[in-house]
Write a protein that holds these residues in place. Structure first.
Motif, PDB file in Angstrom:
ATOM      1  N   TRP A  31       7.590  -1.358  -4.222  1.00 22.65           N
ATOM      2  CA  TRP A  31       6.708  -0.714  -3.242  1.00 22.65           C
ATOM      3  C   TRP A  31       7.329   0.575  -2.719  1.00 22.65           C
ATOM      4  O   TRP A  31       6.689   1.629  -2.699  1.00 22.65           O
ATOM      5  CB  TRP A  31       6.438  -1.695  -2.106  1.00 22.65           C
ATOM      6  N   GLN A  32       8.597   0.490  -2.295  1.00 23.28           N
ATOM      7  CA  GLN A  32       9.259   1.636  -1.683  1.00 23.28           C
ATOM      8  C   GLN A  32       9.376   2.803  -2.669  1.00 23.28           C
ATOM      9  O   GLN A  32       9.155   3.969  -2.311  1.00 23.28           O
ATOM     10  CB  GLN A  32      10.648   1.222  -1.190  1.00 23.28           C
ATOM     11  N   THR A  33       9.706   2.495  -3.923  1.00 19.32           N
ATOM     12  CA  THR A  33       9.837   3.546  -4.942  1.00 19.32           C
ATOM     13  C   THR A  33       8.508   4.262  -5.147  1.00 19.32           C
ATOM     14  O   THR A  33       8.459   5.480  -5.325  1.00 19.32           O
ATOM     15  CB  THR A  33      10.322   2.938  -6.274  1.00 19.32           C
ATOM     16  N   THR A  34       7.425   3.502  -5.096  1.00 19.97           N
ATOM     17  CA  THR A  34       6.093   4.094  -5.290  1.00 19.97           C
ATOM     18  C   THR A  34       5.742   5.048  -4.165  1.00 19.97           C
ATOM     19  O   THR A  34       5.318   6.183  -4.411  1.00 19.97           O
ATOM     20  CB  THR A  34       5.029   2.984  -5.391  1.00 19.97           C
ATOM     21  N   ILE A  35       5.915   4.619  -2.911  1.00 14.91           N
ATOM     22  CA  ILE A  35       5.517   5.502  -1.818  1.00 14.91           C
ATOM     23  C   ILE A  35       6.494   6.663  -1.654  1.00 14.91           C
ATOM     24  O   ILE A  35       6.108   7.737  -1.159  1.00 14.91           O
ATOM     25  CB  ILE A  35       5.350   4.723  -0.495  1.00 14.91           C
ATOM     26  N   ASN A  36       7.751   6.465  -2.064  1.00 13.32           N
ATOM     27  CA  ASN A  36       8.734   7.553  -1.987  1.00 13.32           C
ATOM     28  C   ASN A  36       8.315   8.740  -2.835  1.00 13.32           C
ATOM     29  O   ASN A  36       8.642   9.900  -2.512  1.00 13.32           O
ATOM     30  CB  ASN A  36      10.113   7.076  -2.426  1.00 13.32           C
ATOM     31  N   LYS A  37       7.606   8.484  -3.934  1.00 12.11           N
ATOM     32  CA  LYS A  37       7.134   9.575  -4.811  1.00 12.11           C
ATOM     33  C   LYS A  37       6.255  10.557  -4.044  1.00 12.11           C
ATOM     34  O   LYS A  37       6.149  11.729  -4.414  1.00 12.11           O
ATOM     35  CB  LYS A  37       6.334   9.010  -5.982  1.00 12.11           C
ATOM     36  N   TYR A  38       5.630  10.065  -2.996  1.00 13.10           N
ATOM     37  CA  TYR A  38       4.694  10.891  -2.226  1.00 13.10           C
ATOM     38  C   TYR A  38       5.285  11.332  -0.888  1.00 13.10           C
ATOM     39  O   TYR A  38       4.564  11.792   0.002  1.00 13.10           O
ATOM     40  CB  TYR A  38       3.400  10.114  -1.997  1.00 13.10           C
ATOM     41  N   GLY A  39       6.591  11.156  -0.738  1.00  9.45           N
ATOM     42  CA  GLY A  39       7.260  11.606   0.469  1.00  9.45           C
ATOM     43  C   GLY A  39       7.144  10.667   1.646  1.00  9.45           C
ATOM     44  O   GLY A  39       7.446  11.043   2.785  1.00  9.45           O
ATOM     45  N   LEU A  40       6.722   9.423   1.405  1.00 13.63           N
ATOM     46  CA  LEU A  40       6.610   8.437   2.470  1.00 13.63           C
ATOM     47  C   LEU A  40       7.735   7.412   2.368  1.00 13.63           C
ATOM     48  O   LEU A  40       8.274   7.176   1.286  1.00 13.63           O
ATOM     49  CB  LEU A  40       5.258   7.717   2.400  1.00 13.63           C
ATOM     50  N   GLU A  41       8.061   6.806   3.489  1.00 12.87           N
ATOM     51  CA  GLU A  41       9.071   5.764   3.522  1.00 12.87           C
ATOM     52  C   GLU A  41       8.690   4.748   4.592  1.00 12.87           C
ATOM     53  O   GLU A  41       8.217   5.118   5.670  1.00 12.87           O
ATOM     54  CB  GLU A  41      10.452   6.350   3.840  1.00 12.87           C
ATOM     55  N   LYS A  42       8.847   3.479   4.276  1.00 12.25           N
ATOM     56  CA  LYS A  42       8.545   2.429   5.249  1.00 12.25           C
ATOM     57  C   LYS A  42       9.836   1.716   5.619  1.00 12.25           C
ATOM     58  O   LYS A  42      10.485   1.119   4.758  1.00 12.25           O
ATOM     59  CB  LYS A  42       7.540   1.436   4.662  1.00 12.25           C
ATOM     60  N   GLU A  43      10.196   1.785   6.884  1.00 11.92           N
ATOM     61  CA  GLU A  43      11.455   1.191   7.341  1.00 11.92           C
ATOM     62  C   GLU A  43      11.342  -0.315   7.500  1.00 11.92           C
ATOM     63  O   GLU A  43      12.281  -1.058   7.225  1.00 11.92           O
ATOM     64  CB  GLU A  43      11.857   1.843   8.673  1.00 11.92           C
ATOM     65  N   SER A  44      10.173  -0.791   7.918  1.00 13.11           N
ATOM     66  CA  SER A  44      10.020  -2.216   8.200  1.00 13.11           C
ATOM     67  C   SER A  44       9.737  -3.008   6.930  1.00 13.11           C
ATOM     68  O   SER A  44       9.319  -2.459   5.904  1.00 13.11           O
ATOM     69  CB  SER A  44       8.884  -2.435   9.209  1.00 13.11           C
ATOM     70  N   ARG A  45       9.963  -4.325   6.989  1.00 15.87           N
ATOM     71  CA  ARG A  45       9.676  -5.191   5.836  1.00 15.87           C
ATOM     72  C   ARG A  45       8.199  -5.076   5.461  1.00 15.87           C
ATOM     73  O   ARG A  45       7.341  -4.799   6.309  1.00 15.87           O
ATOM     74  CB  ARG A  45      10.018  -6.638   6.194  1.00 15.87           C
ATOM     75  N   MET A  46       7.894  -5.311   4.182  1.00 14.22           N
ATOM     76  CA  MET A  46       6.504  -5.168   3.770  1.00 14.22           C
ATOM     77  C   MET A  46       5.891  -6.501   3.337  1.00 14.22           C
ATOM     78  O   MET A  46       4.874  -6.530   2.644  1.00 14.22           O
ATOM     79  CB  MET A  46       6.369  -4.112   2.658  1.00 14.22           C
TER      80      MET A  46
END
Length: 391
Positions: free
Chosen positions: A304-319
């Motif tokens: 999940w994190q790798t996917t959203i990182n491609k678009y400049g987003l990052e999620k700090e909390s658990r998903m």
């Protein structure tokens, strides 16, 4: 009528006792109402007063200790023999600094010769307080207390066929509720009107199956409040044009939950909202594809994190987190999480709420699913169009 056969409860107790033995625990005091329910069937809204289930290697059956006022609730909902359902009188509640329920429990353990044993306590459970601990220390000075906060939670991880059936019913309830709520949302409609419909649908159920109160109140912020993860509705607010709304809801059946979240925009969504929704859905789909037995929780989160990182987003909390039996304040099982560093290995019939919400500057987008790990992948227990809804 009990929601499960007696043999299923007995198997749960066996598994918990096996875990106790592995950790050197001889006596276990269970105070988390979800864990109490899991091993005994006990189900009542009495968790605001001290109560517990006691498991001991020297006792064949669990012992349920509840307030006298709740004795009937316990005899009606638990599977154990009558002598193992014990009530304390209200005098143990009147002056808790003088006489406390933990004194009553301590006396019971002394009577059974269990007062010097290695005793597990759910230190970090929502319904176990520092005062309770201090009273137990005073009542049982020769006992050795061990933190077993999540011992039962971990045993609950892999669901039985019947448990999965109840989660499927909870899912059908929340799908109906979500559909009706989205239909009601429109310009000028009061937020509380939609919330009232949500409660009505959650309790009314599917028509075939009735529902119960959920462990968490509906999360349904609108506008800039969507930037917060846990707002409810406002008492006077009305939905407006060009406004974002998201709803995190869960059906509940026999105390089993199936959470679901969807995001709605009233009017034409701004590009940033549409783009964020696309990223969240892509990340969710990628994470779902990563789930299978043998994979670790952190590997799913990384997908999940790798996917959203491609678009400049990052999620700090658990998903994501394990889900199943729930009582207020949460439906979360508090065991495995989709988060960095969680090396829990996925097994068939583990169930999770996959929660890839993004809370950004001034707005938030959340689109979630309740899932089951299958023999070779995963399936969604909740089934609802995975999209940004536009009104």
């Amino acid at each position: 009528m009990l929601p499960f056969e007696k043999v299923e409860y007995q198997e749960r107790v066996r598994k918990v006792k096996t875990s106790m033995e592995e950790q050197g625990i001889e006596v276990l005091l269970i105070t988390d109402p979800a864990n109490m329910n899991y091993v005994s069937g006990y189900d009542a809204m009495s968790y605001y007063v001290p109560q517990c289930i006691i498991l001991a290697t020297d006792l064949e059956e669990p012992v349920c200790i509840v307030r006298l006022q709740d004795l009937y609730c316990a005899t009606e909902t638990t599977w154990m023999s009558e002598e193992n359902v014990i009530a304390y009188p209200d005098k143990y509640l009147w002056e808790p600094k003088v006489l406390h329920v933990m004194d009553f429990i301590g006396d019971f353990l002394k009577e059974k010769g269990l007062h010097t044993k290695k005793t597990g306590l759910e230190f970090d459970a929502y319904y176990f307080t520092a005062h309770w601990y201090k009273r137990l220390e005073r009542s049982l000075p020769d006992a050795e207390f061990i933190d077993t906060t999540s011992l039962v939670n971990w045993v609950r991880g892999q669901k039985s066929v019947k448990e999965l059936e109840y989660m499927q019913i909870a899912a059908r309830i929340v799908e109906k509720t979500m559909y009706n709520a989205i239909e009601k949302i429109n310009v000028g409609v009061r937020e509380s009107h939609v919330a009232a419909g949500v409660y009505s649908d959650l309790v009314e159920g599917t028509g075939v199956y009735g529902g119960e109160y959920p462990a968490l109140a509906p999360v349904m912020p609108a506008g800039e409040r969507t930037a917060g993860a846990h707002f409810s509705w406002t008492t006077e607010g009305k939905y407006q044009d060009d406004q974002l709304v998201y709803m995190e809801l869960s059906g509940s059946y026999k105390r089993y939950h199936a959470p679901l979240t969807r995001t709605i925009f009233i009017g034409e969504p701004p590009v940033k909202v549409k783009d964020t929704a696309k990223i969240v859905i892509e990340g969710l789909n990628t994470a779902l594809a990563a789930v299978k037995p043998g994979v670790t929780c952190e590997e799913v989160e990384k997908a999940w994190q790798t996917t959203i990182n491609k678009y400049g987003l990052e999620k700090e909390s658990r998903m994501g987190y394990t889900v199943g039996i729930g009582y207020p304040p949460v439906w979360m099982e508090n065991s495995a999480f989709f988060k960095p560093g969680d090396k829990t290995v996925l097994k068939p019939n583990m169930t999770f709420h996959m929660m890839p919400g993004m809370w950004l500057d001034g707005y938030g987008v959340a689109i979630t699913e309740t899932i089951r790990v299958t023999d070779n992948g995963c399936e969604t227990i909740t089934r609802f169009p995975r999209e940004l809804f536009v009104k």
